[in-house]
Enzyme design. Structure first.
Site, PDB file in Angstrom:
ATOM      1  N   GLY A 256      48.409  28.124  52.003  1.00 45.81           N
ATOM      2  CA  GLY A 256      47.764  29.355  51.515  1.00 45.81           C
ATOM      3  C   GLY A 256      46.343  29.428  52.036  1.00 45.81           C
ATOM      4  O   GLY A 256      45.437  29.944  51.373  1.00 45.81           O
TER       5      GLY A 256
ATOM      6  N   GLY B 156      44.345  32.777  52.078  1.00 41.72           N
ATOM      7  CA  GLY B 156      44.269  33.565  50.845  1.00 41.72           C
ATOM      8  C   GLY B 156      42.839  33.583  50.326  1.00 41.72           C
ATOM      9  O   GLY B 156      41.903  33.158  51.015  1.00 41.72           O
ATOM     10  N   GLN B 157      42.675  34.086  49.103  1.00 44.85           N
ATOM     11  CA  GLN B 157      41.324  34.258  48.563  1.00 44.85           C
ATOM     12  C   GLN B 157      40.577  32.927  48.448  1.00 44.85           C
ATOM     13  O   GLN B 157      39.430  32.808  48.862  1.00 44.85           O
ATOM     14  CB  GLN B 157      41.389  34.932  47.180  1.00 44.85           C
TER      15      GLN B 157
ATOM     16  N   ILE C  67      56.232  28.411  52.976  1.00 49.74           N
ATOM     17  CA  ILE C  67      56.210  27.254  52.086  1.00 49.74           C
ATOM     18  C   ILE C  67      57.645  26.826  51.736  1.00 49.74           C
ATOM     19  O   ILE C  67      57.899  25.693  51.324  1.00 49.74           O
ATOM     20  CB  ILE C  67      55.347  27.538  50.827  1.00 49.74           C
TER      21      ILE C  67
ATOM     22  N   TYR D 121      54.099  34.634  36.609  1.00 49.55           N
ATOM     23  CA  TYR D 121      53.038  33.817  37.217  1.00 49.55           C
ATOM     24  C   TYR D 121      52.580  32.731  36.238  1.00 49.55           C
ATOM     25  O   TYR D 121      52.484  31.553  36.593  1.00 49.55           O
ATOM     26  CB  TYR D 121      51.874  34.739  37.589  1.00 49.55           C
TER      27      TYR D 121
ATOM     28  N   LYS E 261      52.742  28.633  36.263  1.00 48.58           N
ATOM     29  CA  LYS E 261      51.549  27.782  36.130  1.00 48.58           C
ATOM     30  C   LYS E 261      51.764  26.751  35.008  1.00 48.58           C
ATOM     31  O   LYS E 261      51.467  25.566  35.184  1.00 48.58           O
ATOM     32  CB  LYS E 261      50.304  28.633  35.866  1.00 48.58           C
TER      33      LYS E 261
HETATM   34  N1  SER Z   1      43.287  35.673  39.112  1.00 48.18           N
HETATM   35  C1  SER Z   1      44.629  35.434  38.705  1.00 48.18           C
HETATM   36  C2  SER Z   1      45.329  36.693  38.431  1.00 48.18           C
HETATM   37  O1  SER Z   1      44.679  37.627  38.047  1.00 48.18           O
HETATM   38  C3  SER Z   1      44.662  34.573  37.489  1.00 48.18           C
HETATM   39  O2  SER Z   1      44.757  33.248  37.885  1.00 48.18           O
HETATM   40  O3  SER Z   1      46.509  36.756  38.545  1.00 48.18           O
END
Ligand code: SER
Length: 313
Positions: free
Chosen positions: A9, A12-13, A52, A140, A144
């Site tokens: 990644g 990515g940001q 990945i 998401y 996590k």
């Molecule tokens: N910045 C992420 C999101 O907004 C949170 O980990 O999904």
């Protein structure tokens, strides 16, 4: 331990900024940036292109560059994750499992980011403790919370050195976030500079934990450098810096320039409301010396300055 450092990644940001910090620390010749569709063509360093989900490719990269450390950043974020929960599970969980299995095989040290999204509506929202309820309601967040447990399992079962933090919303000017709920805290700066106005997708009184990217990068490397015996948390460390409402952020920008903000909450409001407002990160502070440097005002100053310069080019 191998000298190679692999970042997945990488474009990515977080990756966009972590990779250059790692190049400075380890030397360009030891840092491998793994990306796919979003590879930055101006990137100066070793690049590998791959998905990945391609475990063989991952293994061949590990062998080729004698990888001893992986920063496994690939992830689909919260809002995008709700559009395609299956893909989110595959990318976030299968990818993590591949990395952990290879890390055991090649004795690799791993960094993996968790998030405030691991928490849910049943978690105490103010001063959220290190050890608390993890009942997330987004896919998401499910990946996590599950990922934290998977990392812990590999640590306890195989003695793997895997380290993790629960990042708050990250604010940065270099690469834009994509598909997250905290994205408004970055998008508002683009709106301010490019149009002098911004339509915010959460209500003005929405408070979430946030952090300027430089702090996040410094904290990440600090955790990876900490002596293993000082680290008692076997899942993921709460990591905090600043908490503010959308309106407080807007007002801080308005002190410096003209900005018109309207608030039109959408589906992301529900996600934001399921997360804590303020995190207690005292365990990270005492176990490995974490502290943040950027408060709201300093963050807004640097964001406006850097973004102005970037958008003028
Ligand atoms: N910045 C992420 C999101 O907004 C949170 O980990 O999904």
């Amino acid at each position: 331990m191998g000298q190679g450092v692999l970042v997945t990644g990488a474009f990515g940001q977080i990756g966009s900024e972590l990779v250059s910090a790692l190049q400075q620390k380890h030397g360009k010749e030891h840092v491998v940036a793994l990306g796919h569709h979003n590879v930055d063509s101006s990137y100066d360093g070793i690049v590998e292109i791959g998905e990945i989900s391609d475990k063989e490719k991952l293994e061949s990269i590990i062998q080729k560059y004698d990888v001893g450390t992986i920063y496994h950043l690939v992830s689909i974020l919260s809002a995008r994750g709700e559009q395609d929960p299956q893909l989110t599970w595959n990318v976030n969980m299968d990818g993590l499992k591949f990395v952990l299995d290879l890390a055991v095989k090649y004795k690799i040290k791993v960094f993996w980011p968790s998030s405030i999204a691991a928490f849910g509506p049943t978690t105490p929202r103010d001063n959220t403790p290190q050890h608390t309820i993890l009942e997330p309601t987004t896919m998401y967040g499910v990946t996590k919370a599950s990922g934290e447990l998977l990392c812990q399992y590999y640590r306890l079962k195989y003695g793997l050195d895997v380290r993790s933090v629960r990042y708050p919303g990250l604010i940065s000017w270099k690469a834009e976030p994509g598909g997250g709920t905290t994205d408004y805290a970055v998008a508002i700066f683009y709106g301010a500079i490019q149009e002098g106005k911004y339509t915010c997708f959460v209500k003005e009184d929405t408070v979430l934990p946030m952090m300027y990217m430089d702090d996040a990068i410094r904290g990440t490397i600090q955790l990876m450098d900490a002596p293993a015996e000082s680290l008692q948390v076997t899942t993921s460390y709460n990591l905090a810096a600043i908490s503010f409402s959308a309106q407080e952020l807007a007002q801080e920008i308005q002190k410096r320039m003209a900005l018109e903000v309207s608030y039109v909450p959408d589906h992301r409001q529900k996600i934001a409301d399921s997360w804590p407002q303020r995190i207690d990160d005292s365990v990270a502070r005492s176990e490995w010396g974490w502290s943040h440097e950027f408060d709201l005002s300093k963050m807004v100053d640097v964001m406006l300055e850097k973004l102005h310069a970037k958008l003028q080019k």
